[in-house]
Motif scaffolding. Structure first.
Motif, PDB file in Angstrom:
ATOM      1  N   MET A  75       0.844  -1.197   0.000  1.00  0.00           N
ATOM      2  CA  MET A  75       0.000   0.000   0.000  1.00  0.00           C
ATOM      3  C   MET A  75       0.879   1.247   0.000  1.00  0.00           C
ATOM      4  O   MET A  75       1.758   1.376   0.841  1.00  0.00           O
ATOM      5  N   ILE A  76       0.641   2.089  -0.956  1.00  0.00           N
ATOM      6  CA  ILE A  76       1.420   3.335  -1.046  1.00  0.00           C
ATOM      7  C   ILE A  76       0.460   4.524  -1.020  1.00  0.00           C
ATOM      8  O   ILE A  76      -0.541   4.523  -1.737  1.00  0.00           O
ATOM      9  N   ARG A  77       0.757   5.501  -0.196  1.00  0.00           N
ATOM     10  CA  ARG A  77      -0.020   6.748  -0.114  1.00  0.00           C
ATOM     11  C   ARG A  77       0.817   7.889  -0.666  1.00  0.00           C
ATOM     12  O   ARG A  77       1.965   8.053  -0.244  1.00  0.00           O
ATOM     13  N   GLU A  78       0.240   8.666  -1.566  1.00  0.00           N
ATOM     14  CA  GLU A  78       0.989   9.789  -2.134  1.00  0.00           C
ATOM     15  C   GLU A  78       0.851  10.996  -1.197  1.00  0.00           C
ATOM     16  O   GLU A  78      -0.260  11.428  -0.891  1.00  0.00           O
ATOM     17  N   ALA A  79       1.991  11.498  -0.741  1.00  0.00           N
ATOM     18  CA  ALA A  79       1.983  12.586   0.246  1.00  0.00           C
ATOM     19  C   ALA A  79       2.992  13.653  -0.137  1.00  0.00           C
ATOM     20  O   ALA A  79       3.861  13.422  -1.001  1.00  0.00           O
ATOM     21  N   ILE A  80       2.885  14.798   0.499  1.00  0.00           N
ATOM     22  CA  ILE A  80       3.902  15.840   0.351  1.00  0.00           C
ATOM     23  C   ILE A  80       4.790  15.750   1.589  1.00  0.00           C
ATOM     24  O   ILE A  80       4.306  15.885   2.718  1.00  0.00           O
ATOM     25  N   ILE A  81       6.075  15.481   1.352  1.00  0.00           N
ATOM     26  CA  ILE A  81       7.001  15.299   2.472  1.00  0.00           C
ATOM     27  C   ILE A  81       7.768  16.598   2.705  1.00  0.00           C
ATOM     28  O   ILE A  81       8.336  17.160   1.772  1.00  0.00           O
ATOM     29  N   THR A  82       7.755  17.054   3.962  1.00  0.00           N
ATOM     30  CA  THR A  82       8.612  18.184   4.311  1.00  0.00           C
ATOM     31  C   THR A  82       9.766  17.675   5.176  1.00  0.00           C
ATOM     32  O   THR A  82       9.566  16.851   6.071  1.00  0.00           O
ATOM     33  N   THR A  83      10.960  18.154   4.846  1.00  0.00           N
ATOM     34  CA  THR A  83      12.162  17.831   5.625  1.00  0.00           C
ATOM     35  C   THR A  83      12.923  19.137   5.820  1.00  0.00           C
ATOM     36  O   THR A  83      12.558  20.167   5.240  1.00  0.00           O
ATOM     37  N   VAL A  84      13.981  19.073   6.632  1.00  0.00           N
ATOM     38  CA  VAL A  84      14.725  20.305   6.891  1.00  0.00           C
ATOM     39  C   VAL A  84      16.230  20.023   6.836  1.00  0.00           C
ATOM     40  O   VAL A  84      16.678  18.932   7.212  1.00  0.00           O
ATOM     41  N   SER A  85      16.984  21.002   6.335  1.00  0.00           N
ATOM     42  CA  SER A  85      18.448  20.867   6.280  1.00  0.00           C
ATOM     43  C   SER A  85      19.024  21.273   7.635  1.00  0.00           C
ATOM     44  O   SER A  85      18.340  21.927   8.428  1.00  0.00           O
ATOM     45  N   PRO A  86      20.306  20.942   7.895  1.00  0.00           N
ATOM     46  CA  PRO A  86      20.916  21.370   9.170  1.00  0.00           C
ATOM     47  C   PRO A  86      20.876  22.892   9.334  1.00  0.00           C
ATOM     48  O   PRO A  86      20.819  23.398  10.441  1.00  0.00           O
ATOM     49  N   ALA A  87      20.869  23.630   8.214  1.00  0.00           N
ATOM     50  CA  ALA A  87      20.812  25.101   8.294  1.00  0.00           C
ATOM     51  C   ALA A  87      19.390  25.614   8.507  1.00  0.00           C
ATOM     52  O   ALA A  87      19.177  26.821   8.625  1.00  0.00           O
ATOM     53  N   GLY A  88      18.415  24.705   8.525  1.00  0.00           N
ATOM     54  CA  GLY A  88      17.034  25.108   8.812  1.00  0.00           C
ATOM     55  C   GLY A  88      16.191  25.374   7.574  1.00  0.00           C
ATOM     56  O   GLY A  88      15.072  25.876   7.676  1.00  0.00           O
ATOM     57  N   LYS A  89      16.703  25.032   6.382  1.00  0.00           N
ATOM     58  CA  LYS A  89      15.934  25.277   5.143  1.00  0.00           C
ATOM     59  C   LYS A  89      14.967  24.118   4.917  1.00  0.00           C
ATOM     60  O   LYS A  89      15.384  22.952   4.814  1.00  0.00           O
ATOM     61  N   VAL A  90      13.683  24.452   4.823  1.00  0.00           N
ATOM     62  CA  VAL A  90      12.661  23.413   4.640  1.00  0.00           C
ATOM     63  C   VAL A  90      12.605  23.011   3.170  1.00  0.00           C
ATOM     64  O   VAL A  90      12.689  23.861   2.279  1.00  0.00           O
ATOM     65  N   HIS A  91      12.472  21.698   2.921  1.00  0.00           N
ATOM     66  CA  HIS A  91      12.347  21.186   1.551  1.00  0.00           C
ATOM     67  C   HIS A  91      11.004  20.484   1.409  1.00  0.00           C
ATOM     68  O   HIS A  91      10.615  19.697   2.266  1.00  0.00           O
ATOM     69  N   VAL A  92      10.296  20.786   0.323  1.00  0.00           N
ATOM     70  CA  VAL A  92       8.954  20.252   0.072  1.00  0.00           C
ATOM     71  C   VAL A  92       9.013  19.380  -1.184  1.00  0.00           C
ATOM     72  O   VAL A  92       9.436  19.857  -2.242  1.00  0.00           O
ATOM     73  N   ALA A  93       8.591  18.116  -1.096  1.00  0.00           N
ATOM     74  CA  ALA A  93       8.628  17.228  -2.276  1.00  0.00           C
ATOM     75  C   ALA A  93       7.584  16.121  -2.154  1.00  0.00           C
ATOM     76  O   ALA A  93       7.343  15.612  -1.057  1.00  0.00           O
ATOM     77  N   PRO A  94       6.948  15.749  -3.283  1.00  0.00           N
ATOM     78  CA  PRO A  94       5.993  14.631  -3.244  1.00  0.00           C
ATOM     79  C   PRO A  94       6.720  13.286  -3.177  1.00  0.00           C
ATOM     80  O   PRO A  94       7.718  13.093  -3.873  1.00  0.00           O
ATOM     81  N   PHE A  95       6.203  12.382  -2.369  1.00  0.00           N
ATOM     82  CA  PHE A  95       6.757  11.022  -2.266  1.00  0.00           C
ATOM     83  C   PHE A  95       5.625  10.028  -2.066  1.00  0.00           C
ATOM     84  O   PHE A  95       4.605  10.357  -1.446  1.00  0.00           O
ATOM     85  N   GLY A  96       5.838   8.824  -2.566  1.00  0.00           N
ATOM     86  CA  GLY A  96       4.929   7.721  -2.259  1.00  0.00           C
ATOM     87  C   GLY A  96       5.380   7.098  -0.955  1.00  0.00           C
ATOM     88  O   GLY A  96       6.491   6.582  -0.863  1.00  0.00           O
ATOM     89  N   LEU A  97       4.547   7.186   0.083  1.00  0.00           N
ATOM     90  CA  LEU A  97       4.890   6.586   1.382  1.00  0.00           C
ATOM     91  C   LEU A  97       4.464   5.130   1.364  1.00  0.00           C
ATOM     92  O   LEU A  97       3.294   4.831   1.112  1.00  0.00           O
ATOM     93  N   ILE A  98       5.407   4.245   1.665  1.00  0.00           N
ATOM     94  CA  ILE A  98       5.108   2.811   1.629  1.00  0.00           C
ATOM     95  C   ILE A  98       4.704   2.368   3.038  1.00  0.00           C
ATOM     96  O   ILE A  98       5.452   2.591   4.000  1.00  0.00           O
ATOM     97  N   ALA A  99       3.514   1.759   3.144  1.00  0.00           N
ATOM     98  CA  ALA A  99       3.037   1.307   4.464  1.00  0.00           C
ATOM     99  C   ALA A  99       3.779   0.040   4.849  1.00  0.00           C
ATOM    100  O   ALA A  99       3.904  -0.897   4.050  1.00  0.00           O
TER     101      ALA A  99
END
Ligand SMILES: Cc1cc2nc3c(=O)[nH]c(=O)nc-3n(C[C@H](O)[C@H](O)[C@H](O)COP(=O)(O)O)c2cc1C
Length: 187
Positions: free
Chosen positions: A1-25
């Motif tokens: 089962m895969i859910r399509e989501a928007i993943i937010t992550t952050v760099s060590p400098a605090g810059k947020v990154h936004v990208a679509p990913f298929g999350l695998i259950a």
């Protein structure tokens, strides 16, 4: 089962990154599996937390794939990674295990916290068509042009019949990008 989501992550400098990913259950965990190279991958190694943003605004998926990554963010509740402000729901994730791989490492994430912000409004064929077109666009370099054009022609029917303004805008971003890429490729 895969859910399509928007993943937010952050760099060590605090810059947020936004990208679509298929999350695998995987049981009660979500697996994020980025192909190298990936900013999401680099961020997850440096700062092992992420937010899975569940949204039915397909402009975020189409936007991220066409260079529009600037979406309103707000702080998450339990982890120091921002989340998408207008998501229907979100899950705050902590990386528990990394399965290394030369092409596509897997980050197995536990759920630290979950919140629902707005009700799910029902299925919409144009939204589904936009997601499928995003997948085609992300694989354009691997697929024969004729197959891509055939599938887009089929997906256009749902968009023409059922889109609202958000879906229509997302679709136009994707179609412009497909045209531009084929023009550059000279094919
Ligand atoms: C619905 C959807 C699902 C995706 N799932 C994945 C995925 O599981 N793994 C991946 O590497 N890229 C996936 N992509 C493509 C990435 O979003 C895209 O390559 C992105 O820019 C990741 O690279 P980044 O971390 O450098 O931004 C997906 C794209 C879409 C539209």
């Amino acid at each position: 089962m895969i859910r399509e989501a928007i993943i937010t992550t952050v760099s060590p400098a605090g810059k947020v990154h936004v990208a679509p990913f298929g999350l695998i259950a995987e049981g009660n965990r979500w697996v994020i599996a980025p192909f190298r190279p990936s900013t999401t991958l680099d961020n997850l190694i440096a700062v092992p937390y992420a937010v899975a943003n569940f949204t039915d605004d397909v402009r975020l998926f189409a936007g991220c794939l066409t260079g529009r990554r600037d979406w309103p963010l707000v702080p998450a509740s339990k982890i120091a990674v921002s989340r998408i402000a207008d998501a229907l729901a979100h899950a705050e994730l902590a990386v528990e295990k990394v399965a290394e791989d030369a092409a596509r490492p897997r980050f197995v994430c536990g759920i630290v916290h979950e919140e629902t912000h707005a009700p799910f409004g029902g299925f919409n064929r144009a939204k589904a068509a936009v997601i499928e077109a995003c997948i085609l666009l992300s694989r354009l370099h691997m697929l024969p042009r004729q197959k891509v054009e055939q599938e887009l022609a089929y997906l256009t029917i749902s968009v023409e019949k059922t889109a609202g303004p958000e879906e229509a805008q997302a679709w136009s971003w994707l179609m412009d990008e497909v045209k531009a890429r084929y023009a550059t490729a000279g094919s």
